[in-house]
Design a protein around this motif. Structure first.
Motif, PDB file in Angstrom:
ATOM      1  N   LEU A 104       0.067  23.580   3.481  1.00 39.18           N
ATOM      2  CA  LEU A 104      -0.726  24.802   3.467  1.00 39.18           C
ATOM      3  C   LEU A 104      -0.646  25.517   4.809  1.00 39.18           C
ATOM      4  O   LEU A 104      -0.577  26.751   4.867  1.00 39.18           O
ATOM      5  N   ARG A 105      -0.664  24.724   5.886  1.00 41.00           N
ATOM      6  CA  ARG A 105      -0.586  25.328   7.218  1.00 41.00           C
ATOM      7  C   ARG A 105       0.760  26.008   7.438  1.00 41.00           C
ATOM      8  O   ARG A 105       0.859  27.048   8.095  1.00 41.00           O
ATOM      9  N   LEU A 106       1.778  25.393   6.865  1.00 37.97           N
ATOM     10  CA  LEU A 106       3.122  25.955   7.011  1.00 37.97           C
ATOM     11  C   LEU A 106       3.419  27.037   5.978  1.00 37.97           C
ATOM     12  O   LEU A 106       4.472  27.674   6.048  1.00 37.97           O
ATOM     13  N   ASN A 107       2.505  27.211   4.998  1.00 35.02           N
ATOM     14  CA  ASN A 107       2.739  28.165   3.901  1.00 35.02           C
ATOM     15  C   ASN A 107       4.048  27.849   3.166  1.00 35.02           C
ATOM     16  O   ASN A 107       4.846  28.737   2.863  1.00 35.02           O
ATOM     17  N   ARG A 108       4.236  26.564   2.838  1.00 29.66           N
ATOM     18  CA  ARG A 108       5.470  26.134   2.204  1.00 29.66           C
ATOM     19  C   ARG A 108       5.193  25.736   0.754  1.00 29.66           C
ATOM     20  O   ARG A 108       4.729  24.631   0.448  1.00 29.66           O
ATOM     21  N   ALA A 109       5.488  26.660  -0.163  1.00 34.66           N
ATOM     22  CA  ALA A 109       5.264  26.403  -1.585  1.00 34.66           C
ATOM     23  C   ALA A 109       6.174  25.298  -2.104  1.00 34.66           C
ATOM     24  O   ALA A 109       5.764  24.485  -2.944  1.00 34.66           O
ATOM     25  N   ASP A 110       7.413  25.221  -1.629  1.00 38.39           N
ATOM     26  CA  ASP A 110       8.328  24.186  -2.099  1.00 38.39           C
ATOM     27  C   ASP A 110       7.847  22.800  -1.702  1.00 38.39           C
ATOM     28  O   ASP A 110       7.935  21.836  -2.472  1.00 38.39           O
ATOM     29  N   LEU A 111       7.318  22.697  -0.465  1.00 42.40           N
ATOM     30  CA  LEU A 111       6.802  21.419   0.016  1.00 42.40           C
ATOM     31  C   LEU A 111       5.558  21.005  -0.770  1.00 42.40           C
ATOM     32  O   LEU A 111       5.388  19.837  -1.173  1.00 42.40           O
ATOM     33  N   LEU A 112       4.686  21.986  -1.039  1.00 45.73           N
ATOM     34  CA  LEU A 112       3.460  21.701  -1.803  1.00 45.73           C
ATOM     35  C   LEU A 112       3.794  21.321  -3.245  1.00 45.73           C
ATOM     36  O   LEU A 112       3.097  20.495  -3.857  1.00 45.73           O
ATOM     37  N   ALA A 113       4.872  21.882  -3.809  1.00 47.83           N
ATOM     38  CA  ALA A 113       5.285  21.516  -5.163  1.00 47.83           C
ATOM     39  C   ALA A 113       5.645  20.044  -5.245  1.00 47.83           C
ATOM     40  O   ALA A 113       5.276  19.340  -6.205  1.00 47.83           O
ATOM     41  N   ASP A 114       6.367  19.544  -4.226  1.00 48.41           N
ATOM     42  CA  ASP A 114       6.720  18.119  -4.211  1.00 48.41           C
ATOM     43  C   ASP A 114       5.466  17.248  -4.101  1.00 48.41           C
ATOM     44  O   ASP A 114       5.371  16.167  -4.721  1.00 48.41           O
ATOM     45  N   ILE A 115       4.503  17.732  -3.294  1.00 48.44           N
ATOM     46  CA  ILE A 115       3.258  16.963  -3.122  1.00 48.44           C
ATOM     47  C   ILE A 115       2.479  16.907  -4.435  1.00 48.44           C
ATOM     48  O   ILE A 115       1.920  15.858  -4.818  1.00 48.44           O
ATOM     49  N   MET A 116       2.425  18.050  -5.164  1.00 42.55           N
ATOM     50  CA  MET A 116       1.726  18.069  -6.454  1.00 42.55           C
ATOM     51  C   MET A 116       2.388  17.139  -7.474  1.00 42.55           C
ATOM     52  O   MET A 116       1.729  16.483  -8.281  1.00 42.55           O
ATOM     53  N   LYS A 117       3.703  17.066  -7.439  1.00 45.40           N
ATOM     54  CA  LYS A 117       4.420  16.172  -8.351  1.00 45.40           C
ATOM     55  C   LYS A 117       4.066  14.710  -8.041  1.00 45.40           C
ATOM     56  O   LYS A 117       3.832  13.889  -8.947  1.00 45.40           O
ATOM     57  N   ALA A 118       4.032  14.386  -6.718  1.00 41.91           N
ATOM     58  CA  ALA A 118       3.658  13.017  -6.317  1.00 41.91           C
ATOM     59  C   ALA A 118       2.211  12.728  -6.692  1.00 41.91           C
ATOM     60  O   ALA A 118       1.865  11.628  -7.160  1.00 41.91           O
ATOM     61  N   ARG A 119       1.329  13.705  -6.509  1.00 42.74           N
ATOM     62  CA  ARG A 119      -0.088  13.509  -6.864  1.00 42.74           C
ATOM     63  C   ARG A 119      -0.228  13.260  -8.365  1.00 42.74           C
ATOM     64  O   ARG A 119      -1.031  12.415  -8.801  1.00 42.74           O
ATOM     65  N   SER A 120       0.564  13.985  -9.183  1.00 41.78           N
ATOM     66  CA  SER A 120       0.510  13.773 -10.629  1.00 41.78           C
ATOM     67  C   SER A 120       0.898  12.342 -10.979  1.00 41.78           C
ATOM     68  O   SER A 120       0.286  11.707 -11.855  1.00 41.78           O
ATOM     69  N   ALA A 121       1.915  11.808 -10.254  1.00 39.83           N
ATOM     70  CA  ALA A 121       2.345  10.431 -10.518  1.00 39.83           C
ATOM     71  C   ALA A 121       1.255   9.429 -10.144  1.00 39.83           C
ATOM     72  O   ALA A 121       1.048   8.412 -10.844  1.00 39.83           O
TER      73      ALA A 121
END
Length: 428
Positions: A104-121
């Protein structure tokens, strides 16, 4: 939980930096070191050695924090969280929360997408299927956001490329137009200047010609008429009559010389000075002129030394060369003192034939020599017995010699005589 995930997605979508663009790389050595540690951890993970894999990821995490590599730090946190999901899901979520804050601090949507995928797992591992679905949906929305952002960036890049092409084309067209306009203006200005010079030259010559016609022709013609009237009255004795006849000869000769020069000049102006080049013997041209001017030389008791030797064959128009040689010899007689001497020579020099006419007469002042061959310059001069010269013959000689690809020049000292030179190509 669904509200939390939606908030993350919305924040990334409205953030100014939600472009999916990578951060500037830190020192390449530090990045390489982080990648090597991560690769080692991934190798252990593929070998099912989770503890060593986690240990190497933590080393990579510490390296990223030490060297201030926030993107790599977030990726290390995410990888550790994925490995911990089967051991300690709560700790796994803590790692993902830390990674999410960085993204969020970096404003990186691609990075946050990977984090959301890991959170879903992780939620799925906890059998929290509602939050797992919400995290997965957030992951999909973020991917759409990244895709749309990349598409807009690519379109903007293409527009920028096309705009640059258009700008370059417009610049080239404008530059070419300006260059063409400049060339047209320069050519027009050059032509106009040439026409102005030609007009000024024509006006000077015209004024001088009218002066010649008005004085040099009308004067001798009037004198001849007056002398003939006196002779017709039969009032003179033999001596006086002889003197008048001598005067008539001089005036007639002056009249004829000026008239012939004017006719030659008029012919050159109407038809141009284009020569009919042929092989001409310079000796013969000199001799023809001497035959015509011998009486004029005898009248002033001037001795003329003509050239002798082998013929000097040059390339020239025979009529134009005759005129030039005749004019130079006539001038030499005119400006020589009675009892003087004229020397004429013709010889070969390199690839040219050189004709020289030397007199020991009054010479030409230094300030006048520069004007002798100035185009359009006509200056009246007077010989040693008051014979008037117009300068027209010398100007025409200069035109003729140039047209025959030759040179004409002089060497003179005031009071010590003058030598005129003509150089023409030799006939091979």
């Amino acid at each position: 939980m669904r509200t939390y995930l939606t908030t993350c997605v919305l924040f990334l979508c409205v953030a100014q930096g939600c472009q999916g663009k990578p951060l500037p790389l830190a020192d390449s050595i530090d990045v390489t070191r982080h990648r090597l540690l991560t690769d080692s951890a991934d190798d252990f993970a593929r070998q099912q050695d989770t503890s060593k894999a986690i240990a190497y990821h933590k080393r990579a995490l510490a390296h990223a924090r030490l060297h201030k590599l926030p993107e790599h730090e977030a990726r290390s946190l995410t990888r550790i969280a994925i490995l911990l999901k089967g051991q300690d899901s709560s700790e796994s979520l803590n790692y993902l929360d830390s990674a999410r804050e960085i993204a969020l601090r970096l404003n990186r949507a691609d990075l946050l997408a990977d984090i959301m995928k890991a959170r879903s797992a992780v939620y799925k591992q906890q059998q929290n299927y509602g939050d797992a679905l919400a995290a997965l949906e957030a992951h999909q929305e973020l991917l759409k956001t990244v895709f749309e952002s990349n598409r807009r960036k690519e379109e903007a890049r293409q527009r920028a490329v096309e705009q640059n092409k258009d700008d370059r084309l417009i610049f080239i067209m404008i530059s070419t137009s300006l260059v063409l306009l400049f060339l047209v203006f320069a050519l027009y200005h050059r032509k106009l200047s040439r026409l102005n010079r030609s007009l000024l030259k024509s006006n000077r010559i015209k004024d001088t010609l009218f002066s010649i016609i008005g004085h040099d022709l009308r004067g001798p013609a009037g004198n001849i008429m007056q002398a003939l009237d006196v002779l017709g009255l039969d009032l003179l004795d033999d001596a006086e009559e002889k003197e008048v006849i001598t005067l008539l000869k001089e005036q007639s000769w002056s009249f004829n010389e000026t008239l012939n020069t004017l006719l030659n000049w008029a012919t050159a102006q109407l038809k141009g000075a284009e020569p009919q080049v042929a092989t001409v013997n310079a000796m013969s041209a000199i001799q023809r002129s001497l035959d015509l001017l011998r009486a004029q030389a005898i009248a002033k008791n001037i001795e003329i030394s003509a050239p002798a030797g082998n013929p000097v064959a040059v390339l020239a128009d025979i009529d134009q060369l005759d005129f030039v040689v005749r004019n130079l010899i006539s001038n030499a007689i005119k400006f020589s003192y009675p009892g003087g001497r004229i020397q004429i020579s013709a010889e070969k020099q390199d690839h040219n034939g050189l004709i020289a006419v030397h007199d020991d007469g009054k010479g030409i002042p230094a300030e006048k020599q520069a004007e002798l061959f100035s185009e359009g310059q006509l200056n009246s001069t007077y010989g040693t017995k008051g014979e008037k010269g117009t300068g027209l013959g010398l100007m025409l000689s200069w035109d003729f010699i140039r047209a025959n690809h030759g040179r004409i020049w002089c060497d003179s000292r005031e009071g010590a005589g003058t030598t005129f030179y003509i150089s023409l190509p030799l006939a091979m």
